[in-house]
Write a protein that holds these residues in place. Structure first.
Motif, PDB file in Angstrom:
ATOM      1  N   MET B 109       0.745  -1.095  -0.026  1.00 23.63           N
ATOM      2  CA  MET B 109       0.016  -0.022  -0.005  1.00 23.63           C
ATOM      3  C   MET B 109       0.865   1.394  -0.087  1.00 23.63           C
ATOM      4  N   THR B 110       2.306   1.273   0.339  1.00 24.56           N
ATOM      5  CA  THR B 110       2.959   2.218   0.452  1.00 24.56           C
ATOM      6  C   THR B 110       3.520   2.807  -1.253  1.00 24.56           C
ATOM      7  N   TRP B 111       3.412   1.791  -1.905  1.00 20.18           N
ATOM      8  CA  TRP B 111       3.534   1.935  -3.465  1.00 20.18           C
ATOM      9  C   TRP B 111       2.414   2.595  -4.092  1.00 20.18           C
ATOM     10  N   VAL B 112       1.370   2.441  -3.569  1.00 14.80           N
ATOM     11  CA  VAL B 112       0.147   2.786  -4.464  1.00 14.80           C
ATOM     12  C   VAL B 112      -0.009   4.233  -4.497  1.00 14.80           C
ATOM     13  N   PRO B 113       0.398   5.306  -3.634  1.00 14.17           N
ATOM     14  CA  PRO B 113       0.178   6.664  -3.896  1.00 14.17           C
ATOM     15  C   PRO B 113       1.056   7.021  -5.027  1.00 14.17           C
ATOM     16  N   THR B 114       2.254   6.579  -5.448  1.00 17.45           N
ATOM     17  CA  THR B 114       3.034   6.915  -6.534  1.00 17.45           C
ATOM     18  C   THR B 114       2.347   6.534  -7.931  1.00 17.45           C
ATOM     19  N   TYR B 115       2.005   5.187  -7.845  1.00 21.25           N
ATOM     20  CA  TYR B 115       1.393   4.626  -8.942  1.00 21.25           C
ATOM     21  C   TYR B 115       0.045   5.401  -9.331  1.00 21.25           C
ATOM     22  N   ALA B 116      -0.790   5.416  -8.339  1.00 24.09           N
ATOM     23  CA  ALA B 116      -2.191   6.170  -8.433  1.00 24.09           C
ATOM     24  C   ALA B 116      -1.985   7.572  -8.863  1.00 24.09           C
ATOM     25  N   ALA B 117      -0.959   8.181  -8.255  1.00 27.67           N
ATOM     26  CA  ALA B 117      -0.964   9.784  -8.643  1.00 27.67           C
ATOM     27  C   ALA B 117      -0.430   9.748 -10.127  1.00 27.67           C
ATOM     28  N   ALA B 122      -5.508   1.077 -12.706  1.00 27.06           N
ATOM     29  CA  ALA B 122      -6.896   1.179 -13.263  1.00 27.06           C
ATOM     30  C   ALA B 122      -7.963   1.452 -12.274  1.00 27.06           C
ATOM     31  N   ASP B 123      -8.955   2.085 -12.744  1.00 26.70           N
ATOM     32  CA  ASP B 123     -10.142   2.654 -11.989  1.00 26.70           C
ATOM     33  C   ASP B 123     -10.879   1.340 -11.667  1.00 26.70           C
ATOM     34  N   LEU B 124     -10.839   1.161 -10.342  1.00 25.25           N
ATOM     35  CA  LEU B 124     -11.657  -0.292 -10.010  1.00 25.25           C
ATOM     36  C   LEU B 124     -13.057   0.082  -9.977  1.00 25.25           C
ATOM     37  N   SER B 125     -13.306   1.108  -9.585  1.00 21.92           N
ATOM     38  CA  SER B 125     -14.930   1.738  -9.475  1.00 21.92           C
ATOM     39  C   SER B 125     -15.527   1.575 -10.828  1.00 21.92           C
ATOM     40  N   LYS B 126     -14.738   1.655 -12.016  1.00 16.21           N
ATOM     41  CA  LYS B 126     -15.369   1.416 -13.297  1.00 16.21           C
ATOM     42  C   LYS B 126     -15.292   0.062 -13.562  1.00 16.21           C
ATOM     43  N   ILE B 127     -14.145  -0.582 -13.655  1.00 16.69           N
ATOM     44  CA  ILE B 127     -14.139  -2.069 -13.803  1.00 16.69           C
ATOM     45  C   ILE B 127     -15.112  -2.879 -13.025  1.00 16.69           C
ATOM     46  N   SER B 128     -15.238  -2.574 -11.962  1.00 14.02           N
ATOM     47  CA  SER B 128     -16.109  -3.335 -10.953  1.00 14.02           C
ATOM     48  C   SER B 128     -17.498  -3.018 -11.059  1.00 14.02           C
ATOM     49  N   GLY B 129     -17.862  -2.051 -11.340  1.00 14.24           N
ATOM     50  CA  GLY B 129     -19.337  -1.597 -11.532  1.00 14.24           C
ATOM     51  C   GLY B 129     -19.678  -1.352 -10.017  1.00 14.24           C
ATOM     52  N   GLY B 130     -18.870  -0.912  -9.205  1.00 13.85           N
ATOM     53  CA  GLY B 130     -18.805  -0.640  -7.874  1.00 13.85           C
ATOM     54  C   GLY B 130     -19.287  -1.717  -6.896  1.00 13.85           C
ATOM     55  N   LYS B 131     -19.038  -2.959  -7.494  1.00 13.96           N
ATOM     56  CA  LYS B 131     -19.497  -4.092  -6.696  1.00 13.96           C
ATOM     57  C   LYS B 131     -18.319  -5.363  -6.614  1.00 13.96           C
ATOM     58  N   VAL B 132     -18.164  -5.874  -5.376  1.00 13.01           N
ATOM     59  CA  VAL B 132     -17.228  -7.143  -5.441  1.00 13.01           C
ATOM     60  C   VAL B 132     -17.974  -8.460  -5.058  1.00 13.01           C
ATOM     61  N   ASN B 133     -17.852  -9.212  -5.773  1.00 16.53           N
ATOM     62  CA  ASN B 133     -18.681 -10.659  -5.563  1.00 16.53           C
ATOM     63  C   ASN B 133     -20.116  -9.977  -5.344  1.00 16.53           C
TER      64      ASN B 133
END
Lengths: 274, 443
Positions: B109-117, B122-133
């Motif tokens: 999770m400490t790597w995520v800021p750099t990658y995200a910024a 990828a935008d998981l909100s879009k890929i997932s349609g807002g749902k997990v399982n």
């Protein structure tokens, strides 16, 4: 045609990446998004970055310490091994073993030796002195890293000096002995001048190696404490890991320029005094 | 003796090494001037092959789940690739920049800021349609977990295991010395001083001490507990130089000066402190749930002697919130199938593997409620210590999502180290760090 494969290989994996790195050193490239032109900003940033300046200073100190003590030890051991002493082959092998050992292994071993609970502190306590946190103290950490590097590297210098010593004509020594020269005179007036080209080689290669110090820093201190052991190459890798390829590339090119200049001076001096 | 020409040639070759090093690190990205493709959001049924990169090592919870996944999803073939944690970040960066990214990867999770910024995730909100399982993502995680997964109002990672700090202590020693488990900062300082012993008389504790690590993670915990923050709300300036930040660092220093703390720098070689735990120099430490697995594997002989309690605090409970996220790079060839696999790994049965295989803490609320995690643990004297971490997670905060996070982390670590080894006062060290951080943020 015959050299085409070699040219292609060198171009693809050496010159083209170097050219790209030079280009990136003038951009804000982060490896993930399209870059924009930054002019000399990366270079000026570096020259005002206290961590980079500290890394430069550390690298110089590391180079001076290792290239003062290392070749001296190498020369002394080569002179010793050039004599007809018992078990000479054994000592030659023993001196060279650290050179063949991975620097990571050597650094790990020295880290354990210099740890606050390590063998060195146990010996110090045994003789009634206070132990010291060699790698936690910014005042001693760089010298501790240098000690590991000297230990690992001086066997190489020993072998090179030994080879050079054995190539010196024995007639010179015989003639000087007839003229009444003792061992000290022979050393100053025959051995040392005869070793000058070898010294140039040892110093050129050694200083370049010292300026590229990374493994021992990575294993022993990770540049700490408080950047007291951060070297230029360690700084470069940190910039890369932060996806800051612009500054990483600029660092690389500053290092190339510095080493180029140093090597040029060394070679000119070597030529002059040879 | 080599000729001068030979030595010069060798010197030239070595001279080029720094530049070659720099480019070698990024050599695979020769073509990649970094244009990041938009995610190919899943439309229709996902199929094809999925390449997954995993840094867990031999205790991986992901590899054992692959066979079950392929059985449940025969239309998707998984290409599983194990990497080692220390080199994974570099490999992932290079693969993303060169357009050869995996479909799914474990990311600290400490790597995520750099990658995200940098738009690499990828935008998981879009890929997932807002749902997990089939359930809304918001129902699957705690608020802290959701905050850690979010960047600019969308999800960029799915938290797979979490890290939030609690207090590990040697219960047998505390009981023997008739000491109470500390709940406040003052109590932690006094209890650690009473628990630690200086057996060789050098003025420093060498038995049952509190491990004091000079890093951002441990300082951030004290900072958050003291009501401070790392950056300003708009993330444009350093905020740790506040009164809360300075007093947090003063307190950290006092843990050493009180005689109960043991400085544990990089030179000790193992940030888990396992060597010190085994030889009993360490009797207390603040760390995350993964340490339960480290203790069980590495200090078997101390079974029954350790316990876990909520981290002592000053004003409010708090911890940094980290762990492992599942990320889909924006350039992933098959993001839809990758999300199918990610969801499978987030199902309670697979999440339990995080605990049973890796000794870490699964992140979804369903998994957190699993009876497996609440079962009595013989190592901890038949007590289930996991609920302590569940509580810690509820008040933990992620690090700021800014591209220059590595610089912030380094500056803070330097400041904390300088104070703990008496090279600067907390105010001086944090001012210097704030200046570095402001410069990095301005870049």
């Amino acid at each position: 045609m015959l050299i085409a494969p070699a040219l292609l290989f060198s171009g693809a994996f050496f010159f083209l990446p170097m050219a790209l790195s030079l280009l990136w050193s003038f951009t804000d490239y982060n490896g993930l998004q399209p870059f924009t032109w930054a002019g000399l900003a990366n270079y000026t940033d570096l020259l005002s970055d206290p961590v980079f300046l500290r890394a430069c200073w550390n690298t110089v100190v590391f180079g001076v310490v290792t290239m003062t003590i290392g070749p001296l030890l190498g020369l002394l051991s080569a002179l010793m091994l050039n004599q007809r002493i018992p078990a000479r082959a054994f000592f030659r092998a023993v001196y060279f073993v650290p050179v063949t050992t991975s620097l990571v292994v050597v650094s790990t071993m020295w880290k354990m030796l210099l740890n606050d609970q390590g063998l060195l502190n146990k010996l110090i306590v045994a003789v009634g002195l206070q132990p010291h946190d060699w790698l936690s103290d910014p005042g001693t950490a760089l010298y501790a890293v240098s000690a590991a590097s000297i230990w690992q590297g001086f066997g190489f210098e020993t072998v090179v000096f030994l080879a050079a010593l054995q190539s010196l004509p024995s007639e010179l020594y015989d003639a000087s002995a007839v003229d009444g020269a003792g061992p000290i005179h022979q050393f100053w007036h025959i051995t040392l001048p005869g070793l000058r080209p070898t010294m140039v080689f040892v110093y050129v290669v050694g200083i370049i190696g010292a300026f590229q110090a990374f493994d021992q820093v990575f294993v022993m201190t990770q540049g700490g404490p408080i950047n007291s052991t951060t070297t230029v190459v360690y700084y470069l890798v940190q910039r890369f890991q932060a996806l800051d390829l612009g500054h990483a590339s600029a660092t690389a090119y500053l290092l190339v320029l510095t080493l180029g200049l140093l090597s040029f001076i060394q070679l000119r001096l070597g030529k002059r005094f040879a | 003796m080599p000729s001068r020409r030979a030595s010069t040639r060798r010197a030239v070759v070595r001279l080029a090494a720094p530049a070659a090093l720099c480019v070698a690190l990024s050599a695979c990205s020769l073509i990649g001037t970094g244009s990041v493709e938009p995610p190919k959001a899943g439309t229709g049924k996902a199929s094809g092959s999925v390449t997954v990169w995993d840094y867990y090592g031999s205790a991986t919870p992901i590899k054992p789940a692959i066979a079950a996944f392929e059985k449940a999803h025969p239309e998707i073939k998984v290409n599983y690739q194990a990497y080692d944690y220390d080199t994974m970040q570099d490999k992932l960066s290079v693969s993303i920049s060169s357009g050869s990214a995996p479909d799914l990867a474990t990311a600290d999770m400490t790597w995520v800021p750099t990658y995200a910024a940098n738009g690499a995730l990828a935008d998981l909100s879009k890929i997932s349609g807002g749902k997990v399982n089939g359930q809304p993502i918001e129902e699957q995680y705690t608020p802290g977990g959701l905050a850690a997964m979010s960047y600019q109002d969308h999800y960029v990672t799915a938290l797979y295991d979490f890290d939030a700090y609690a207090l590990y202590y040697r219960k047998d020693i505390l009981d023997k010395k008739h000491l109470q488990v500390p709940k406040t900062w003052d109590e932690l300082r006094s209890v650690s001083a009473a628990m630690a012993e200086d057996t060789n008389g050098d003025g420093k504790p060498d038995k049952y001490a509190l491990q004091v690590l000079p890093d951002t993670f441990h300082y951030a915990q004290l900072l958050f507990q003291n009501g401070g923050a790392i950056l300003s709300p708009d993330q444009s300036k350093a905020a740790f130089g506040s009164t809360a930040g300075v007093s947090a660092l003063e307190y950290m220093k006092s843990l050493l000066t009180s005689g109960g703390g043991l400085y544990w720098g990089v030179e000790q070689g193992d940030s888990t402190g396992l060597p010190g735990i085994k030889d009993e120099r360490i009797g207390m430490f603040l760390n995350g749930p993964y340490m339960m697995g480290v203790l069980k594997d590495g200090a078997k002989e101390q079974s029954g002697r350790w316990a876990v309690a909520p981290a002592p605090y000053s004003q409010q409970p708090g911890s940094y919130l980290g762990g492992t996220g599942l990320v889909i790079p924006t350039s992933a060839p098959n993001p839809s199938a990758a999300w199918v696999l990610a969801q499978f790994l987030l199902q309670p049965k697979q999440q339990e593997l995080v605990y049973t295989k890796a000794g870490a803490a699964p992140a979804t609320t369903a998994a957190l409620a699993s009876p497996v995690l609440s079962a009595p643990d013989p190592y901890f004297g038949g007590v289930s210590e996991f609920p302590v971490f569940r509580t810690a997670m509820s008040t933990a905060s992620p690090f700021p999502y800014v591209a220059s996070w590595p610089d912030i982390d380094t500056a803070l670590t330097d400041a904390v180290t300088a104070v703990l080894i008496n090279k600067a006062t907390p105010g001086q060290a944090l001012d210097k760090a704030a200046s570095r951080v402001d410069s990095a943020l301005a870049r």
